[in-house]
Design an enzyme around this catalytic site. Structure first.
Site, PDB file in Angstrom:
ATOM      1  N   SER A  66       0.865  -1.094   0.150  1.00  0.00           N
ATOM      2  CA  SER A  66       0.101  -0.077   0.092  1.00  0.00           C
ATOM      3  C   SER A  66       0.723   1.254  -0.099  1.00  0.00           C
ATOM      4  O   SER A  66       1.533   1.504   1.102  1.00  0.00           O
ATOM      5  CB  SER A  66      -0.954   0.050   1.252  1.00  0.00           C
ATOM      6  N   HIS A 119      -1.562  -1.448  -4.008  1.00  0.00           N
ATOM      7  CA  HIS A 119      -2.609  -1.242  -3.531  1.00  0.00           C
ATOM      8  C   HIS A 119      -2.864   0.333  -3.044  1.00  0.00           C
ATOM      9  O   HIS A 119      -1.608   1.109  -2.847  1.00  0.00           O
ATOM     10  CB  HIS A 119      -2.796  -1.626  -2.102  1.00  0.00           C
ATOM     11  N   ASP A 156      -4.732   3.633  -1.702  1.00  0.00           N
ATOM     12  CA  ASP A 156      -6.017   3.664  -0.762  1.00  0.00           C
ATOM     13  C   ASP A 156      -6.415   5.049  -1.147  1.00  0.00           C
ATOM     14  O   ASP A 156      -5.888   6.188  -1.109  1.00  0.00           O
ATOM     15  CB  ASP A 156      -5.631   3.738   0.737  1.00  0.00           C
ATOM     16  N   MET A 215      -9.095   8.176  -0.239  1.00  0.00           N
ATOM     17  CA  MET A 215      -9.898   8.523   1.125  1.00  0.00           C
ATOM     18  C   MET A 215     -10.554   9.696   0.903  1.00  0.00           C
ATOM     19  O   MET A 215      -9.938  10.949   0.153  1.00  0.00           O
ATOM     20  CB  MET A 215      -9.023   8.539   2.295  1.00  0.00           C
ATOM     21  N   HIS A 267      -8.589   1.154  -3.737  1.00  0.00           N
ATOM     22  CA  HIS A 267      -9.462   0.636  -2.554  1.00  0.00           C
ATOM     23  C   HIS A 267     -10.077   1.960  -2.231  1.00  0.00           C
ATOM     24  O   HIS A 267      -9.679   2.995  -1.903  1.00  0.00           O
ATOM     25  CB  HIS A 267      -8.502   0.212  -1.268  1.00  0.00           C
ATOM     26  N   MET A 277     -12.265   4.225  -0.343  1.00  0.00           N
ATOM     27  CA  MET A 277     -12.832   4.369   1.286  1.00  0.00           C
ATOM     28  C   MET A 277     -13.627   5.942   0.858  1.00  0.00           C
ATOM     29  O   MET A 277     -13.118   6.940   1.445  1.00  0.00           O
ATOM     30  CB  MET A 277     -11.719   4.447   2.157  1.00  0.00           C
ATOM     31  N   MET A 314     -11.418  -5.671   5.842  1.00  0.00           N
ATOM     32  CA  MET A 314     -10.644  -4.717   6.658  1.00  0.00           C
ATOM     33  C   MET A 314     -10.258  -5.407   8.035  1.00  0.00           C
ATOM     34  O   MET A 314     -11.110  -5.812   8.860  1.00  0.00           O
ATOM     35  CB  MET A 314     -11.234  -3.453   6.844  1.00  0.00           C
ATOM     36  N   GLY A 362      -8.812   4.175   7.345  1.00  0.00           N
ATOM     37  CA  GLY A 362      -8.445   5.684   7.601  1.00  0.00           C
ATOM     38  C   GLY A 362      -6.936   5.763   7.590  1.00  0.00           C
ATOM     39  O   GLY A 362      -6.458   7.061   7.358  1.00  0.00           O
ATOM     40  N   PHE A 363      -6.297   4.926   8.197  1.00  0.00           N
ATOM     41  CA  PHE A 363      -4.838   5.275   8.541  1.00  0.00           C
ATOM     42  C   PHE A 363      -3.971   4.093   8.530  1.00  0.00           C
ATOM     43  O   PHE A 363      -4.365   2.795   8.760  1.00  0.00           O
ATOM     44  CB  PHE A 363      -4.882   5.682  10.012  1.00  0.00           C
ATOM     45  N   GLY A 364      -2.625   4.167   8.037  1.00  0.00           N
ATOM     46  CA  GLY A 364      -1.896   2.927   8.010  1.00  0.00           C
ATOM     47  C   GLY A 364      -1.377   2.861   9.400  1.00  0.00           C
ATOM     48  O   GLY A 364      -1.617   3.641  10.105  1.00  0.00           O
ATOM     49  N   GLY A 365      -0.515   1.894   9.439  1.00  0.00           N
ATOM     50  CA  GLY A 365       0.358   1.621  10.845  1.00  0.00           C
ATOM     51  C   GLY A 365      -0.576   1.187  12.114  1.00  0.00           C
ATOM     52  O   GLY A 365      -0.095   1.279  13.191  1.00  0.00           O
ATOM     53  N   ASP A 413      -6.355  -6.450   4.795  1.00  0.00           N
ATOM     54  CA  ASP A 413      -6.042  -5.098   4.738  1.00  0.00           C
ATOM     55  C   ASP A 413      -5.864  -4.442   6.043  1.00  0.00           C
ATOM     56  O   ASP A 413      -6.939  -4.144   6.607  1.00  0.00           O
ATOM     57  CB  ASP A 413      -7.076  -4.338   3.647  1.00  0.00           C
ATOM     58  N   GLY A 414      -4.799  -4.217   6.474  1.00  0.00           N
ATOM     59  CA  GLY A 414      -4.741  -3.336   7.768  1.00  0.00           C
ATOM     60  C   GLY A 414      -3.704  -4.242   8.843  1.00  0.00           C
ATOM     61  O   GLY A 414      -4.217  -5.608   9.010  1.00  0.00           O
ATOM     62  N   GLY A 415      -2.815  -3.603   9.199  1.00  0.00           N
ATOM     63  CA  GLY A 415      -1.903  -4.386  10.378  1.00  0.00           C
ATOM     64  C   GLY A 415      -1.154  -5.725   9.749  1.00  0.00           C
ATOM     65  O   GLY A 415      -0.994  -6.525  10.443  1.00  0.00           O
ATOM     66  N   GLY A 431       1.264  -1.780   4.240  1.00  0.00           N
ATOM     67  CA  GLY A 431       1.706  -0.618   4.080  1.00  0.00           C
ATOM     68  C   GLY A 431       3.090  -0.548   4.877  1.00  0.00           C
ATOM     69  O   GLY A 431       4.237  -0.538   4.528  1.00  0.00           O
TER      70      GLY A 431
HETATM   71  C1  DX5 Z   1      -6.017   1.631   5.799  1.00  0.00           C
HETATM   72  C2  DX5 Z   1      -5.780   1.223   4.526  1.00  0.00           C
HETATM   73  C3  DX5 Z   1      -4.705   0.343   4.271  1.00  0.00           C
HETATM   74  C4  DX5 Z   1      -3.329   0.822   4.913  1.00  0.00           C
HETATM   75  C5  DX5 Z   1      -2.679  -0.536   5.459  1.00  0.00           C
HETATM   76  O1  DX5 Z   1      -7.120   2.442   5.751  1.00  0.00           O
HETATM   77  O2  DX5 Z   1      -7.006   0.598   3.718  1.00  0.00           O
HETATM   78  O3  DX5 Z   1      -4.610  -0.070   3.020  1.00  0.00           O
HETATM   79  O4  DX5 Z   1      -2.529   1.443   4.008  1.00  0.00           O
HETATM   80  O5  DX5 Z   1      -1.738  -0.006   6.183  1.00  0.00           O
HETATM   81  P1  DX5 Z   1      -0.819  -0.904   7.193  1.00  0.00           P
HETATM   82  O6  DX5 Z   1      -0.490  -2.163   6.473  1.00  0.00           O
HETATM   83  O7  DX5 Z   1       0.236  -0.023   7.601  1.00  0.00           O
HETATM   84  O8  DX5 Z   1      -1.875  -1.207   8.478  1.00  0.00           O
HETATM   85 ZN    ZN Z   2      -6.457  -0.261   1.656  1.00  0.00          ZN
END
Ligand code: DX5
Ligand code: ZN
Length: 228
Positions: free
Chosen positions: A17, A42, A44, A46, A75, A77, A146, A151-154, A184-186, A206
């Site tokens: 991502s 990927h 994202d 938003m 993706h 969102m 999900m 909304g956020f990476g990390g 997707d996520g973590g 990501g």
């Molecule tokens: C979150 C995104 C993800 C995000 C994942 O809203 O949809 O695609 O980039 O990031 P990580 O892998 O850091 O959780």
């Molecule tokens: Zn995503």
């Protein structure tokens, strides 16, 4: 428009991502994950309404599609996907994933994506009942579960995610159609293994890739962990 993404085929897909990439060096970041064997990229999107953050638009997808051969897994969102689907399809998206919780009619959005020659994806947030995807299985190419609040990476992989993934895998099996099951996520090497055991075959990551000291190695470790 023809999509570079084929039907689910029993193989594992890794989709870095770019939300976590260093945007100053985006070209180099994409090249790094390409060389490391990434399958899709990927992206994202938003809108500041569906999620409390803003990110990329069709212009980013257009620049990427002109410069990389990696399939673009977009993706959305966004609260009103119908307003943007055509622009993203024209910009070169290979997969367009909308949220079942968005305000527009889901079936209408998926049929428009399909009509434009793009692969169709449907995503569910962590608190959404996985059984809600059932009516759309006949038109889907991908289901995105999900594993954090969007909304956020990390963020950290939510512990109830494997149960959601298994519930979606059962529905895909029953539908007897080649549908990707993306998470997707973590996602890191440890959570990728958990998700794979629950039935995932496409893994977005990501932070675990782009914030790693050695991104190529991180991507390869996720692939190894996800190959079960
Ligand atoms: C979150 C995104 C993800 C995000 C994942 O809203 O949809 O695609 O980039 O990031 P990580 O892998 O850091 O959780
Ligand atoms: Zn995503």
């Amino acid at each position: 428009m023809t999509s570079k993404i084929g039907p689910a085929n029993g193989k594992i897909v890794i989709a870095p991502s770019i939300l976590s990439a260093d945007l100053w060096n985006l070209a180099k970041e994409v090249q790094t994950v390409d060389e490391a064997g990434a399958d899709w990229l990927h992206v994202d999107v938003m809108d500041g309404h569906f999620v409390p953050n803003l990110s990329f638009g069709p212009a980013t997808v257009k620049s990427l599609s002109a410069r990389t051969d990696l399939p673009l897994d977009v993706h959305l969102m966004v609260q009103y996907p119908l307003r943007f689907i055509e622009a993203f399809a024209k910009a070169g998206a290979d997969m367009l994933t909308v949220h079942i919780e968005a305000q527009d009619d889901v079936e209408e959005a998926l049929l428009l994506i399909k009509k434009l020659g793009v692969k169709t994806g449907l995503s569910i947030k962590p608190d959404t009942d996985p059984l809600r995807i059932q009516p759309f299985l006949s038109i889907l190419d991908l289901i995105l579960v999900m594993t954090v609040q969007p909304g956020f990476g990390g963020q950290s992989f939510l512990p109830h995610s494997p149960a959601h993934i298994s519930a979606v895998r059962s529905q895909i099996k029953a539908a007897k159609r080649p549908i990707w099951l993306e998470v997707d996520g973590g996602i890191n090497a440890q959570t990728a293994a958990e998700a794979a055991h629950a039935g995932a075959d496409a893994f977005v990551a990501g932070n675990a890739i782009f914030a790693a000291a050695q991104p190529k190695r991180a991507l390869q470790d996720i692939r190894k962990a996800a190959t079960i």
